[in-house]
Design a protein around this motif. Structure first.
Motif, PDB file in Angstrom:
ATOM      1  N   LEU A  15     -12.019 -12.610  -3.358  1.00 11.98           N
ATOM      2  CA  LEU A  15     -10.924 -11.953  -4.080  1.00 11.98           C
ATOM      3  C   LEU A  15      -9.618 -12.034  -3.303  1.00 11.98           C
ATOM      4  N   CYS A  16      -9.717 -12.006  -1.966  1.00 11.63           N
ATOM      5  CA  CYS A  16      -8.506 -12.175  -1.151  1.00 11.63           C
ATOM      6  C   CYS A  16      -7.903 -13.558  -1.332  1.00 11.63           C
ATOM      7  N   GLY A  17      -8.714 -14.503  -1.802  1.00  5.03           N
ATOM      8  CA  GLY A  17      -8.204 -15.838  -2.062  1.00  5.03           C
ATOM      9  C   GLY A  17      -7.559 -15.987  -3.424  1.00  5.03           C
ATOM     10  N   VAL A  18      -8.086 -15.259  -4.416  1.00  2.00           N
ATOM     11  CA  VAL A  18      -7.590 -15.472  -5.778  1.00  2.00           C
ATOM     12  C   VAL A  18      -6.545 -14.434  -6.203  1.00  2.00           C
ATOM     13  N   LEU A  39       0.835  -1.205   0.000  1.00  2.00           N
ATOM     14  CA  LEU A  39       0.000   0.000   0.000  1.00  2.00           C
ATOM     15  C   LEU A  39       0.870   1.256   0.000  1.00  2.00           C
ATOM     16  N   VAL A  40       1.973   1.237   0.753  1.00  2.00           N
ATOM     17  CA  VAL A  40       2.878   2.388   0.773  1.00  2.00           C
ATOM     18  C   VAL A  40       3.568   2.550  -0.579  1.00  2.00           C
ATOM     19  N   LEU A  41       4.035   1.453  -1.167  1.00  2.00           N
ATOM     20  CA  LEU A  41       4.742   1.530  -2.449  1.00  2.00           C
ATOM     21  C   LEU A  41       3.815   1.903  -3.596  1.00  2.00           C
ATOM     22  N   SER A  97      -5.559  -4.502  -0.974  1.00  2.00           N
ATOM     23  CA  SER A  97      -4.596  -4.435   0.134  1.00  2.00           C
ATOM     24  C   SER A  97      -5.271  -4.389   1.500  1.00  2.00           C
ATOM     25  N   ILE A  98      -6.295  -3.566   1.672  1.00  2.00           N
ATOM     26  CA  ILE A  98      -6.926  -3.445   2.989  1.00  2.00           C
ATOM     27  C   ILE A  98      -7.720  -4.701   3.347  1.00  2.00           C
ATOM     28  N   PRO A  99      -8.600  -5.219   2.468  1.00  2.00           N
ATOM     29  CA  PRO A  99      -9.271  -6.488   2.810  1.00  2.00           C
ATOM     30  C   PRO A  99      -8.287  -7.633   3.035  1.00  2.00           C
ATOM     31  N   LEU A 100      -7.227  -7.693   2.218  1.00  2.00           N
ATOM     32  CA  LEU A 100      -6.252  -8.767   2.376  1.00  2.00           C
ATOM     33  C   LEU A 100      -5.493  -8.623   3.690  1.00  2.00           C
ATOM     34  N   GLY A 101      -5.168  -7.402   4.074  1.00  2.00           N
ATOM     35  CA  GLY A 101      -4.520  -7.193   5.361  1.00  2.00           C
ATOM     36  C   GLY A 101      -5.418  -7.600   6.519  1.00  2.00           C
ATOM     37  N   HIS A 137      -0.320  -5.397 -11.203  1.00  2.00           N
ATOM     38  CA  HIS A 137       0.213  -5.505  -9.844  1.00  2.00           C
ATOM     39  C   HIS A 137      -0.131  -4.259  -9.024  1.00  2.00           C
ATOM     40  N   HIS A 138       0.007  -3.086  -9.623  1.00  2.00           N
ATOM     41  CA  HIS A 138      -0.270  -1.851  -8.896  1.00  2.00           C
ATOM     42  C   HIS A 138      -1.752  -1.722  -8.564  1.00  2.00           C
ATOM     43  N   LEU A 139      -2.604  -1.910  -9.561  1.00  2.00           N
ATOM     44  CA  LEU A 139      -4.029  -1.672  -9.329  1.00  2.00           C
ATOM     45  C   LEU A 139      -4.678  -2.766  -8.496  1.00  2.00           C
ATOM     46  N   ALA A 140      -4.444  -4.029  -8.861  1.00  2.75           N
ATOM     47  CA  ALA A 140      -5.032  -5.127  -8.079  1.00  2.75           C
ATOM     48  C   ALA A 140      -4.501  -5.111  -6.653  1.00  2.75           C
ATOM     49  N   GLY A 141      -3.202  -4.833  -6.501  1.00  2.00           N
ATOM     50  CA  GLY A 141      -2.622  -4.781  -5.165  1.00  2.00           C
ATOM     51  C   GLY A 141      -3.232  -3.698  -4.305  1.00  2.00           C
TER      52      GLY A 141
END
Length: 406
Positions: free
Chosen positions: A362-365, A191-193, A226-230, A218-222
């Motif tokens: 989505l956090c799974g895939v 998220l920072v990067l 990022s917040i739900p995955l965290g 990588h940038h957009l999907a990440g």
């Protein structure tokens, strides 16, 4: 004497993000993919085993004793837990223990065999649960729809892998927990990067963050995950280290003695109360809550345990003493335990509606997509460095631009 300039914080974050992602990709990808399966495990199981869900109606029309007796006879064991349907058209389920018949248990209790240091009869030491079967019953008729050995079913094996990588004896649960720590760090550093160097926030949402599709994906999907995955990683850490998590969450609460559950203890051979009578007593003490689960008494607890659901969706438990019929509302959970329960429901992904279930899926895939695009970006960077060292003109190709410059 010249001193080298220390690396910037952004460079340090990038290195942490890179090596955690590449180093643990072979763990993160299967753990998150199995998590995707578990978010929709009921739906998947219904597709794989339609006969188990072939109910003839929605009304729970038979007494609890009939469900439990029918399940016990179908398996040849002892009914330990009854669960009412968790949705319209769902079956009643009964967990049946495969244990010695009552006469054998009675002989143990009468002293024919001694007890071990845990207080259980010989052969029942430790926390290992006895083998069991899950019996599916038709709510209106009580007919047996099917029997499942859950731990050895496909969904059961996915559960085991997601929890402990199928190697509990080799600290599999701890490995999953520390992988969750790495996934949380990946979410935060990513998220920072994601923020562009020139601080133009709107540019961060643009597709053209780099010359190749892998960089843009990588940038957009990440960013969007990022917040739900965290959050999923954080709740997974709590579930992987329950004693430590409970100690932290309950650090400011008054210590309470643990509540003894049936667990691996043998069931009472001949309870004085019937299941239906225990339910009546429990419902009288908890009106107007709806019964959701009934656990049979063990030789240790000697009490039925009824879990009920209030109209607002909250659940609590009632203990019904088998000898006296006295119903006791279990003490309210500590604030830390409430938070832990909320975290479990968040991690399971099914308790907060279709939107959160979709995000949990989505956090799974998406970690698989991020792992693939991250490796492609890393390989491209290595080719760029090789081209610079060789003094070639390969860098004139825009597709070989360093990912960091995107």
């Amino acid at each position: 004497m010249a001193f080298e300039r220390p690396p910037s914080w952004r460079t340090m974050f990038r290195k942490v993000h890179l090596w955690l992602g590449i180093g643990l990709a072979l763990l993160i990808v299967p753990i998150t993919l199995t998590g995707l399966v578990l978010v929709f495990d009921d739906e998947i199981d219904e597709v794989l085993n339609p006969s188990l869900y072939a109910t003839t109606g929605t009304a729970v029309a038979r007494p609890a004793d009939e469900y439990m007796q029918g399940a016990s006879e179908a398996v040849g064991g002892r009914a330990a837990m009854l669960r009412w349907p968790d949705g319209e058209g769902r079956p009643v389920t009964v967990m049946v223990r495969l244990q010695p018949p009552p006469s054998a248990v009675e002989r143990k209790l009468d002293g024919e065999r001694g007890t071990n240091r845990s207080g259980r009869p010989e052969g029942q030491a430790g926390n290992r649960r006895p083998p069991s079967r899950l019996v599916y019953l038709d709510p209106p008729t009580g007919a047996v729809l099917g029997i499942k050995d859950f731990r050895n079913s496909l969904i059961g094996q996915v559960h085991v892998f997601h929890e402990n990588l199928m190697v509990p004896e080799y600290s599999g649960r701890a490995i999953v927990g520390w992988t969750g720590v790495a996934l949380l760090l990946l979410s935060l550093t990513g998220l920072v990067l994601w923020l562009p160097r020139n601080a133009r926030l709107m540019r961060a949402f643009a597709w053209r963050r780099g010359p190749t599709m892998s960089i843009n994906l990588h940038h957009l999907a990440g960013f969007w995950i990022s917040i739900p995955l965290g959050l999923m990683a954080l709740t997974g850490i709590v579930l992987a280290f329950p004693p430590q998590a409970s100690a932290v969450l309950n650090a400011l609460d008054t210590p309470q003695p643990p509540v003894r559950r049936t667990g691996a203890d043998p069931l009472m051979p001949h309870p004085a109360l019937t299941a239906e009578r225990a339910i009546e007593i429990g419902k009288d003490a908890a009106e107007p809550e709806t019964p959701r689960m009934l656990a049979a008494p063990s030789i240790t607890t000697r009490a039925w345990r009824l879990e009920v659901e209030a109209p607002d969706g909250t659940r609590h438990s009632i203990s019904i003493d088998d000898a006296t019929g006295q119903a006791t509302l279990e003490r309210p959970p500590r604030r830390g335990d409430v938070i832990g329960t909320w975290m479990r429901r968040v991690h399971e992904g099914r308790s907060y509606g279709p939107i959160w279930a979709t995000l949990a899926g989505l956090c799974g895939v998406l970690p698989t997509l991020l792992a693939i695009t991250g490796v492609l970006m890393w390989l491209r960077k290595r080719r760029n460095k090789a081209a610079l060292r060789g003094g070639t003109s390969a860098l004139t190709n825009s597709r070989l631009m360093p990912a960091e410059s995107a």
